[in-house]
Design a protein around this motif. Structure first.
Motif, PDB file in Angstrom:
ATOM      1  N   ILE A  74       0.846   4.515  -2.538  1.00  0.00           N
ATOM      2  CA  ILE A  74       0.745   5.903  -2.072  1.00  0.00           C
ATOM      3  C   ILE A  74       1.911   6.726  -2.611  1.00  0.00           C
ATOM      4  CG2 ILE A  74       0.837   7.385  -0.034  1.00  0.00           C
ATOM      5  CD1 ILE A  74      -0.619   5.131   1.497  1.00  0.00           C
ATOM      6  N   ASN A  85      -1.461  15.926   0.429  1.00  0.00           N
ATOM      7  CA  ASN A  85      -2.066  14.813   1.157  1.00  0.00           C
ATOM      8  C   ASN A  85      -3.565  14.715   0.876  1.00  0.00           C
ATOM      9  OD1 ASN A  85       0.318  14.000   2.367  1.00  0.00           O
ATOM     10  ND2 ASN A  85       0.014  15.260   4.190  1.00  0.00           N
ATOM     11  N   MET A  92      -7.197   7.881  -3.755  1.00  0.00           N
ATOM     12  CA  MET A  92      -6.764   6.515  -3.463  1.00  0.00           C
ATOM     13  C   MET A  92      -7.959   5.570  -3.496  1.00  0.00           C
ATOM     14  SD  MET A  92      -3.450   6.022  -3.003  1.00  0.00           S
ATOM     15  CE  MET A  92      -3.392   4.526  -1.996  1.00  0.00           C
ATOM     16  N   ARG A 122       1.622   9.961  -4.959  1.00  0.00           N
ATOM     17  CA  ARG A 122       2.161  11.251  -4.515  1.00  0.00           C
ATOM     18  C   ARG A 122       3.083  11.842  -5.571  1.00  0.00           C
ATOM     19  NH1 ARG A 122       1.923  12.846   0.824  1.00  0.00           N
ATOM     20  NH2 ARG A 122       3.871  13.977   0.584  1.00  0.00           N
ATOM     21  N   ARG A 181       0.840  -1.210   0.000  1.00  0.00           N
ATOM     22  CA  ARG A 181       0.000   0.000   0.000  1.00  0.00           C
ATOM     23  C   ARG A 181       0.869   1.251   0.000  1.00  0.00           C
ATOM     24  NH1 ARG A 181      -2.172   2.700   4.453  1.00  0.00           N
ATOM     25  NH2 ARG A 181      -1.881   0.862   5.769  1.00  0.00           N
ATOM     26  N   VAL A 219      -4.131  13.251  -2.643  1.00  0.00           N
ATOM     27  CA  VAL A 219      -3.800  11.821  -2.624  1.00  0.00           C
ATOM     28  C   VAL A 219      -4.901  11.028  -1.927  1.00  0.00           C
ATOM     29  CG1 VAL A 219      -2.213  10.103  -1.664  1.00  0.00           C
ATOM     30  CG2 VAL A 219      -1.306  12.134  -2.805  1.00  0.00           C
TER      31      VAL A 219
END
Length: 201
Positions: free
Chosen positions: A133, A160, A167, A137, A129, A163
């Motif tokens: 991420i 953040n 997700m 990013r 995971r 993102v």
């Protein structure tokens, strides 16, 4: 035996081992894709057409299989990814970005659902995971560099937020929680991303 025979034999064994490993990963991902979100070693081996012993010879435990399957999913994502020109107007970048995210998120949905079940007890799935991420990013940082730079000290928070909004957990909420179709979920995502990038403190 001549000097050339040994390397050929070694290469042959290596090739067979690679085919076996690939077949096991194929079987693992195929079972997950069919809805078997916690396939056992026995089911994976049967689907791959190998013995259970061969499975555990090639993968010492489920964690190493999760690693190989995670690498396969990331590779498939990378192969399907198309760069988005950073010089496009914001509206076109958001649209292209969210269309691509929707396509890639649909691609990884079976694996993401399976990982969600086992992640609390699997360090490897948490590492997988983290790779997703990090990849996202990097993409957001490139595609929306202008808007992130304009945020000044709030850049990290804005990054953040974008993102998190793009997700798989957010996609799952749109698709499964709210019951939206792919197109409507994508448009909702695009609206969220646009609002984040154009918000002014």
């Amino acid at each position: 035996m001549t000097d050339t025979e040994a390397p050929v034999r070694v290469d042959g064994r290596t090739a067979r081992a690679e085919r076996t490993r690939a077949a096991i990963v194929d079987a693992h991902l195929a079972l997950i894709g069919e809805g078997d979100l916690r396939p056992t070693g026995e089911r994976i081996a049967e689907r791959a057409g190998v013995s259970l012993r061969a499975l555990w010879t090639n993968f010492k435990d489920m964690e190493t299989l999760f690693e190989a399957s995670g690498e396969r999913v990331l590779a498939e994502q990378q192969a399907a990814h198309r760069p988005i020109p950073a010089e496009l107007p914001l509206a076109k970048r958001v649209d292209a970005f969210c269309r691509q995210r929707a396509r890639l998120l649909q691609l990884i949905t079976p694996s993401a659902r399976a990982a969600q079940l086992r992640e609390p007890t699997s360090e490897q799935l948490r590492r997988n995971r983290a790779k997703h991420i990090e990849r996202l990013r990097d993409e957001v940082s490139e595609v929306f560099a202008v808007e992130l730079a304009a945020a000044g000290r709030g850049r990290g928070q804005l990054l953040n937020a974008v993102v998190a909004a793009t997700m798989w957990p957010a996609w799952s909420m749109l698709r499964d929680g709210l019951g939206l179709g792919v197109d409507e979920a994508r448009r909702t995502m695009a609206r969220t991303v646009t609002a984040l990038l154009t918000a002014r403190d």
